[in-house]
Write an enzyme that holds these catalytic residues in place. Structure first.
Site, short mmCIF file in Angstrom:
data_model
loop_
_atom_site.label_atom_id
_atom_site.label_comp_id
_atom_site.label_asym_id
_atom_site.label_seq_id
_atom_site.Cartn_x
_atom_site.Cartn_y
_atom_site.Cartn_z
N LYS A 98 2.44 11.41 -3.39
CA LYS A 98 1.29 10.37 -4.27
C LYS A 98 1.26 11.11 -5.06
CE LYS A 98 -2.13 7.02 -3.48
NZ LYS A 98 -2.00 5.39 -2.12
N ASP A 131 -12.98 5.57 2.06
CA ASP A 131 -11.34 5.77 2.74
C ASP A 131 -11.30 7.36 2.91
OD1 ASP A 131 -9.06 5.71 2.38
OD2 ASP A 131 -8.41 4.07 0.38
N ASP A 187 0.84 -1.26 0.23
CA ASP A 187 -0.26 -0.15 0.21
C ASP A 187 0.98 0.68 -0.12
OD1 ASP A 187 -1.67 1.71 0.51
OD2 ASP A 187 -2.35 1.86 2.65
N GLU A 217 -7.26 0.51 -4.59
CA GLU A 217 -7.80 0.47 -2.79
C GLU A 217 -9.14 0.03 -2.38
OE1 GLU A 217 -5.66 4.20 -1.87
OE2 GLU A 217 -3.77 4.19 -2.27
#
Ligand code: AMP
Length: 620
Positions: A82, A202, A20, A180
């Site tokens: 990211k 999330d 992850d 994800e």
């Protein structure tokens, strides 16, 4: 059919790890005796901060050390890389393709500068992956060559590509990218529970993703995805930072804004306070001596106050969540499970919101910081042949198609179609004897081509010359399991099939995806009207051409009925032309309908005039 990477070629003992690669933190997991478990890093932690720092002498740190030294070294520390992965170009800039592709090749776009060196997001991400790989190798005592890496559901083609590239730079073959939320559902083993629909919520440090999944026979299908790539824990921290700056100035006459170090330290104090407020109704924030000139400066922040100053951030999650549910065609009442992912879903206000929207107590018993890595490891286990009976289906977040006559966007793969998928559509030539056809590949939700994002343009040459509307051109769209798009075009009338295969060079940045969805909702009515106007115009043009051809082919005729019908049709074409010049949809549609009836009448009259005198016996 699976992609070649789905079949592991190495010995069965090879470990494929699940990673992850998060905005704030990253984690690694692997399958051990049929269980997915986290691999601790060299520091003994389950989570590795996704932070890279550089010393003046070119040494670098990744992870916890990089994070802790950040206060003293803010200018040489890189957080949240990211967010900058992949193309950050806007839809308009996509059109300036040549310039930006040169810039891209020269590496001047989207880089981070540290001292007099620049790094691309891929390089920085690779440094994080290198540490994860090295720490895992040290822990497991073997070389790791392959990995499954998770990406947000909203990551576009170029962001996915950049993630793969980062893996390659770090010496990892990325055998699969998994969304994800899909990984989180796998970690909860919901495939073996008797549940049907799941919502994955999330909220991490930098991004919010909400996904609706459906389960059936061990197959996960992502029905809809939505979210906001610029919403997360960092925004909550920022609000607390602002509050701390104001209150310490008013109550203690301390300026927490004085320099970069003070700002960074305040941010750390804010994040720690936020975390404590998850468990406690109030917390004390004490300034370190460095900031308080030796005094003991402290103040109390209550959870109520925290919730008040961040209420609007929390509310910003409502629309994407409702949108995902409505896109999936699922009423919240029909949801069976809600799964929480990301450190921020520990926050009571966030949990309360999830409950308010879905009406059910969310699943959070697996650590929301680790659940994605644990799921990635299960997918890795599937690819390594260690885990069976799990198939993953993701969806494409935006429609894909091509530009057709009148600048229309014609969809070939609709948004939220499960991937991998292959779809094709037949097209024809817009002009007589056209030998070159432009295939303008677009992605988006708007009805007109220029309002969508250009993925690529290519030309199909040497098309068999044909009168307008006679050519048969088939355009194929193929999205592979990793979300990569390939487009082919075939001239079906050629003996040898010509196939041009391109890979989408870039897709819209994730924020463009969000904006596009919002705009398409907002402009739905006017867009549809514009589309109808253009389509009516094209229909009118085609009818005029057909009438002219019919009248031209007919030549001189002695038949009175045919002559009258031809005159009426010619009058009809003039009416259509007038209506098209006027531009009003209703007028064009009505003129088209009249002309259509007149053309039919003319056709019948011509046939009747040419028909034999005696009807023949029908052939059995
Ligand atoms: P992630 O990107 O999933 O690693 O999530 C990290 C975010 O979760 C950061 O903003 C953290 O501050 C936040 N976070 C982690 N633990 C907690 C906690 N116990 N309470 C509140 N927020 C937390």
């Amino acid at each position: 059919m699976d992609t070649p990477t789905d079949t592991p070629t190495d010995a069965p003992t090879e470990t494929i790890i699940g990673i992850d690669l998060g905005t704030t933190n990253s984690a690694v997991a692997y399958m051990k005796d049929g269980e997915s478990v986290i691999v601790p890093n060299m520091e003994g932690d389950a989570l590795t901060p996704s932070v890279v720092a550089f010393a003046e002498d070119d040494r670098r740190w990744v992870g916890r050390i990089a994070k802790t030294q950040a206060v003293a070294n803010p200018r040489r520390t890189i957080f949240s890389i990211k967010r900058r992965m992949g193309s950050t170009r806007t839809a308009r800039e996509e059109l300036l393709d040549v310039v930006s592709s040169i810039k891209r090749r020269m590496g001047t776009e989207n880089v981070v500068t540290v001292g007099n060196r620049t790094y691309t997001p891929v390089e920085i991400s690779a440094m994080i992956l290198e540490k994860l790989k090295a720490d895992t190798e040290a822990y497991l005592g073997k070389t790791i060559k392959r990995a499954v890496i998770t990406v947000p559901a909203y990551f576009n083609d170029s962001q996915r590509r950049a993630t793969r590239e980062a893996g390659a730079v770090a010496g990892l073959e990325v055998v699969r990218l998994v969304n994800e939320p899909t990984a989180a559902s796998l970690a909860y083993g919901l495939d073996i529970e008797k549940v049907h629909s799941i919502l994955v919520w999330d909220l991490g440090g930098g991004t919010f993703d909400v996904s609706v999944l459906e389960l059936g026979d061990g197959v996960f299908e992502v029905k809809a995805v939505n979210g906001n790539t610029k919403l997360g824990g960092d925004d909550y921290d920022q609000r607390l930072v602002e509050m701390l700056i104001e209150r310490f100035r008013d109550e203690w006459d301390v300026d927490l804004n004085q320099d970069a170090t003070a700002k960074r330290m305040t941010r750390q104090l804010a994040e720690q306070a936020k975390m404590r407020l998850t468990d406690d109704a109030e917390t004390r924030v004490v300034l370190p001596a460095y900031l308080s000139e030796g005094r003991r400066c402290a103040l109390t922040v209550t959870r109520d106050a925290f919730e008040q100053i961040t209420a609007d951030i929390t509310e910003r999650m409502v629309a994407p969540a409702e949108c995902a549910l409505s896109d999936a065609g699922i009423d919240p009442i029909a949801l069976d499970r809600v799964v929480l992912v990301g450190g921020m879903t520990r926050v009571p206000a966030v949990r309360a919101l999830v409950k308010r929207i879905t009406g059910i107590d969310p699943y959070g018993h697996i650590d929301p910081d680790k659940v994605v890595a644990l799921g990635a490891a299960i997918q890795a286990g599937v690819l390594a042949g260690q885990v069976h009976n799990v198939t993953l289906v993701d969806v494409t977040p935006l429609s894909l198609g091509i530009e057709t006559k009148g600048e229309l966007f014609t969809r070939i793969i609709h948004r939220n179609t499960p991937i991998p998928t292959t779809k094709s559509k037949l097209f024809t030539n817009a002009e007589d004897d056209q030998t070159v056809v432009e295939i303008h590949v677009l992605q988006g939700e708007r009805e007109l081509a220029p309002d969508n994002v250009t993925l690529d343009k290519f030309y199909l040459h040497d098309v068999e010359p044909q009168p307008r509307g006679e050519a048969r051109l088939e355009v194929w769209f193929d999205i592979d399991a990793n979300g990569m798009v390939h487009v082919s075009a075939v001239d079906l009338q050629q003996d040898t099939v010509k196939r041009i295969r391109i890979e989408a060079a870039c897709q819209p940045p994730a924020d463009v995806v969000e904006r596009m969805l919002a705009q398409s909702q907002e402009k739905m009515e006017s867009d549809q009207r514009k589309r109808q106007e253009i389509e009516a115009g094209i229909r009118g043009e085609n009818l005029i051409l057909a009438t002219e051809k019919l009248v031209g082919d007919m030549g001189e005729t002695p038949d009175e009925k045919v002559r009258q019908a031809a005159e009426a049709a010619e009058h009809g074409t003039a009416q259509v032309r007038d209506a098209m010049a006027d531009g009003r949809l209703e007028r064009i549609t009505s003129a088209n309908e009249t002309l259509e009836a007149q053309v039919k009448k003319l056709d019948l009259a011509i046939k009747a005039a040419a028909a034999p005198i005696m009807a023949q016996e029908p052939v059995a």
